[in-house]
Design a protein around this motif. Structure first.
Motif, PDB file in Angstrom:
ATOM      1  N   GLN A 123       5.839   6.911   6.786  1.00  0.00           N
ATOM      2  CA  GLN A 123       6.905   8.154   6.245  1.00  0.00           C
ATOM      3  C   GLN A 123       7.381   9.078   7.058  1.00  0.00           C
ATOM      4  OE1 GLN A 123       5.332  10.282   2.745  1.00  0.00           O
ATOM      5  NE2 GLN A 123       7.374  10.338   2.077  1.00  0.00           N
ATOM      6  N   ALA A 124       8.596   8.802   7.087  1.00  0.00           N
ATOM      7  CA  ALA A 124       9.455   9.659   8.203  1.00  0.00           C
ATOM      8  C   ALA A 124       9.974  10.787   7.422  1.00  0.00           C
ATOM      9  CB  ALA A 124      10.694   8.949   8.789  1.00  0.00           C
ATOM     10  N   PRO A 125      10.357  12.039   8.039  1.00  0.00           N
ATOM     11  CA  PRO A 125      10.901  13.154   7.199  1.00  0.00           C
ATOM     12  C   PRO A 125      12.186  12.856   6.416  1.00  0.00           C
ATOM     13  CG  PRO A 125      10.227  13.679   9.460  1.00  0.00           C
ATOM     14  CD  PRO A 125      10.110  12.118   9.508  1.00  0.00           C
ATOM     15  N   GLY A 126      12.100  13.303   5.218  1.00  0.00           N
ATOM     16  CA  GLY A 126      13.069  13.366   4.313  1.00  0.00           C
ATOM     17  C   GLY A 126      13.164  11.676   3.834  1.00  0.00           C
ATOM     18  N   LYS A 127      12.464  10.823   4.062  1.00  0.00           N
ATOM     19  CA  LYS A 127      12.453   9.349   3.673  1.00  0.00           C
ATOM     20  C   LYS A 127      11.242   9.070   2.761  1.00  0.00           C
ATOM     21  CE  LYS A 127      15.198   7.641   7.495  1.00  0.00           C
ATOM     22  NZ  LYS A 127      15.452   6.519   8.633  1.00  0.00           N
ATOM     23  N   GLU A 128      11.612   7.794   2.146  1.00  0.00           N
ATOM     24  CA  GLU A 128      10.697   7.360   1.282  1.00  0.00           C
ATOM     25  C   GLU A 128       9.491   6.486   2.314  1.00  0.00           C
ATOM     26  OE1 GLU A 128      11.967   8.752  -1.972  1.00  0.00           O
ATOM     27  OE2 GLU A 128      10.255   7.144  -2.233  1.00  0.00           O
ATOM     28  N   ARG A 129       8.305   6.643   1.617  1.00  0.00           N
ATOM     29  CA  ARG A 129       7.237   5.841   2.288  1.00  0.00           C
ATOM     30  C   ARG A 129       7.511   4.523   2.287  1.00  0.00           C
ATOM     31  NH1 ARG A 129       1.238   7.274   0.574  1.00  0.00           N
ATOM     32  NH2 ARG A 129       1.935   6.411  -1.237  1.00  0.00           N
ATOM     33  N   GLU A 130       7.275   3.395   3.413  1.00  0.00           N
ATOM     34  CA  GLU A 130       7.733   2.289   3.484  1.00  0.00           C
ATOM     35  C   GLU A 130       6.452   1.458   4.173  1.00  0.00           C
ATOM     36  OE1 GLU A 130      10.821   1.483   6.218  1.00  0.00           O
ATOM     37  OE2 GLU A 130      10.136   2.374   7.747  1.00  0.00           O
ATOM     38  N   PHE A 131       6.523   0.280   3.822  1.00  0.00           N
ATOM     39  CA  PHE A 131       5.385  -0.556   4.293  1.00  0.00           C
ATOM     40  C   PHE A 131       5.866  -0.818   5.514  1.00  0.00           C
ATOM     41  CE2 PHE A 131       2.545  -4.302   4.135  1.00  0.00           C
ATOM     42  CZ  PHE A 131       3.286  -5.184   4.781  1.00  0.00           C
ATOM     43  N   VAL A 132       4.764  -1.227   6.488  1.00  0.00           N
ATOM     44  CA  VAL A 132       5.026  -1.467   7.833  1.00  0.00           C
ATOM     45  C   VAL A 132       4.491  -2.883   8.307  1.00  0.00           C
ATOM     46  CG1 VAL A 132       4.728  -0.757  10.228  1.00  0.00           C
ATOM     47  CG2 VAL A 132       5.245   0.768   8.754  1.00  0.00           C
ATOM     48  N   ALA A 133       3.233  -3.124   7.847  1.00  0.00           N
ATOM     49  CA  ALA A 133       2.563  -4.384   8.242  1.00  0.00           C
ATOM     50  C   ALA A 133       1.258  -4.321   7.296  1.00  0.00           C
ATOM     51  CB  ALA A 133       2.067  -4.272   9.516  1.00  0.00           C
ATOM     52  N   GLY A 134       0.691  -5.538   7.100  1.00  0.00           N
ATOM     53  CA  GLY A 134      -0.383  -5.699   6.383  1.00  0.00           C
ATOM     54  C   GLY A 134      -1.203  -7.148   6.712  1.00  0.00           C
ATOM     55  N   ILE A 135      -2.355  -7.249   6.347  1.00  0.00           N
ATOM     56  CA  ILE A 135      -3.313  -8.305   6.994  1.00  0.00           C
ATOM     57  C   ILE A 135      -4.056  -8.752   5.935  1.00  0.00           C
ATOM     58  CG2 ILE A 135      -4.941  -6.825   7.866  1.00  0.00           C
ATOM     59  CD1 ILE A 135      -5.101  -9.139  10.199  1.00  0.00           C
ATOM     60  N   ARG A 136      -4.049  -9.921   5.481  1.00  0.00           N
ATOM     61  CA  ARG A 136      -5.079 -10.749   4.538  1.00  0.00           C
ATOM     62  C   ARG A 136      -6.552 -10.462   4.665  1.00  0.00           C
ATOM     63  NH1 ARG A 136      -3.243 -15.226   0.775  1.00  0.00           N
ATOM     64  NH2 ARG A 136      -5.455 -15.656   1.017  1.00  0.00           N
ATOM     65  N   ARG A 137      -7.259 -10.509   3.833  1.00  0.00           N
ATOM     66  CA  ARG A 137      -8.713 -10.422   3.684  1.00  0.00           C
ATOM     67  C   ARG A 137      -9.340 -11.266   4.867  1.00  0.00           C
ATOM     68  NH1 ARG A 137     -10.751 -11.174  -2.340  1.00  0.00           N
ATOM     69  NH2 ARG A 137     -12.827 -11.093  -1.018  1.00  0.00           N
ATOM     70  N   ASP A 138      -8.814 -12.667   5.163  1.00  0.00           N
ATOM     71  CA  ASP A 138      -9.534 -13.221   5.999  1.00  0.00           C
ATOM     72  C   ASP A 138      -8.710 -13.228   7.352  1.00  0.00           C
ATOM     73  OD1 ASP A 138      -8.295 -16.603   4.525  1.00  0.00           O
ATOM     74  OD2 ASP A 138      -7.203 -14.725   5.249  1.00  0.00           O
ATOM     75  N   ALA A 139      -7.669 -12.541   7.514  1.00  0.00           N
ATOM     76  CA  ALA A 139      -6.611 -12.409   8.514  1.00  0.00           C
ATOM     77  C   ALA A 139      -5.911 -13.666   8.879  1.00  0.00           C
ATOM     78  CB  ALA A 139      -7.546 -12.196  10.010  1.00  0.00           C
ATOM     79  N   SER A 140      -5.770 -14.610   7.880  1.00  0.00           N
ATOM     80  CA  SER A 140      -5.147 -15.644   8.237  1.00  0.00           C
ATOM     81  C   SER A 140      -3.467 -15.569   7.904  1.00  0.00           C
ATOM     82  CB  SER A 140      -5.459 -16.726   6.825  1.00  0.00           C
ATOM     83  OG  SER A 140      -5.034 -16.184   5.562  1.00  0.00           O
ATOM     84  N   THR A 141      -3.260 -14.460   7.351  1.00  0.00           N
ATOM     85  CA  THR A 141      -1.757 -14.113   7.189  1.00  0.00           C
ATOM     86  C   THR A 141      -1.584 -12.751   7.293  1.00  0.00           C
ATOM     87  OG1 THR A 141      -1.511 -15.754   5.493  1.00  0.00           O
ATOM     88  CG2 THR A 141       0.190 -14.235   5.569  1.00  0.00           C
ATOM     89  N   THR A 142      -0.481 -12.449   7.981  1.00  0.00           N
ATOM     90  CA  THR A 142       0.094 -10.975   8.390  1.00  0.00           C
ATOM     91  C   THR A 142       1.422 -10.925   7.923  1.00  0.00           C
ATOM     92  OG1 THR A 142       0.618 -11.534  10.636  1.00  0.00           O
ATOM     93  CG2 THR A 142      -1.562 -10.618  10.415  1.00  0.00           C
ATOM     94  N   LEU A 143       1.699  -9.673   7.632  1.00  0.00           N
ATOM     95  CA  LEU A 143       3.178  -9.569   6.938  1.00  0.00           C
ATOM     96  C   LEU A 143       3.845  -8.327   7.605  1.00  0.00           C
ATOM     97  CD1 LEU A 143       5.230 -10.675   4.949  1.00  0.00           C
ATOM     98  CD2 LEU A 143       4.207  -9.002   3.309  1.00  0.00           C
ATOM     99  N   TYR A 144       5.026  -8.451   7.991  1.00  0.00           N
ATOM    100  CA  TYR A 144       5.647  -7.189   8.789  1.00  0.00           C
ATOM    101  C   TYR A 144       7.149  -6.782   8.149  1.00  0.00           C
ATOM    102  CZ  TYR A 144       2.319  -8.225  12.662  1.00  0.00           C
ATOM    103  OH  TYR A 144       1.257  -8.568  13.194  1.00  0.00           O
TER     104      TYR A 144
END
Length: 128
Positions: free
Chosen positions: A41-62
């Motif tokens: 979350q940057a000043p004055g902006k909405e919080r945004e998704f950056v990156a995520g990882i599945r439980r088994d690390a098989s998939t990542t998302l950016y």
């Protein structure tokens, strides 16, 4: 009680690198097997998704703006989720939050309401 703790924030010049780490613990659970993500979350902006990882690390998302520059990974030895940030830009300046989904969730979500546990955030400042 569950606690989520981020570390590794700081100030760098544009083009530099930082590595964020997230450790979740509590209630006798092993959170390294949970879906984990980073938001910002940057000043004055909405919080945004950056990156995520599945439980088994098989998939990542950016999000598109960090693809090719940021890498999310798991360290099974330390039960942490890490975000390696390279080629940082001033627009990456924000408070970065680690988020953890509940134990039943399998997929990465870009929606912050889908995450059950949050850290306090760590500041990342990139100067031009």
């Amino acid at each position: 009680q569950v606690s989520v703790a981020e570390s590794g924030g700081g100030s760098v010049q544009a083009g530099g690198s930082l590595r964020l780490s997230c450790a979740a613990s509590g209630s006798g659970r092993t959170f390294s097997t949970y879906v984990m993500a980073w938001f910002r979350q940057a000043p004055g902006k909405e919080r945004e998704f950056v990156a995520g990882i599945r439980r088994d690390a098989s998939t990542t998302l950016y999000i598109d703006s960090v693809k090719g520059r940021f890498t999310i990974s798991r360290d099974w030895g330390t039960n942490t989720a890490n975000l390696q940030m390279n080629s940082l830009k001033p627009e990456d300046t924000a408070v970065y939050y680690c988020a953890v989904r509940d134990k039943f969730s399998v997929t990465v979500s870009k929606v912050d309401d889908d995450y059950a546990y949050w850290g306090q955030g760590t500041q990342v400042t990139v100067s031009s």
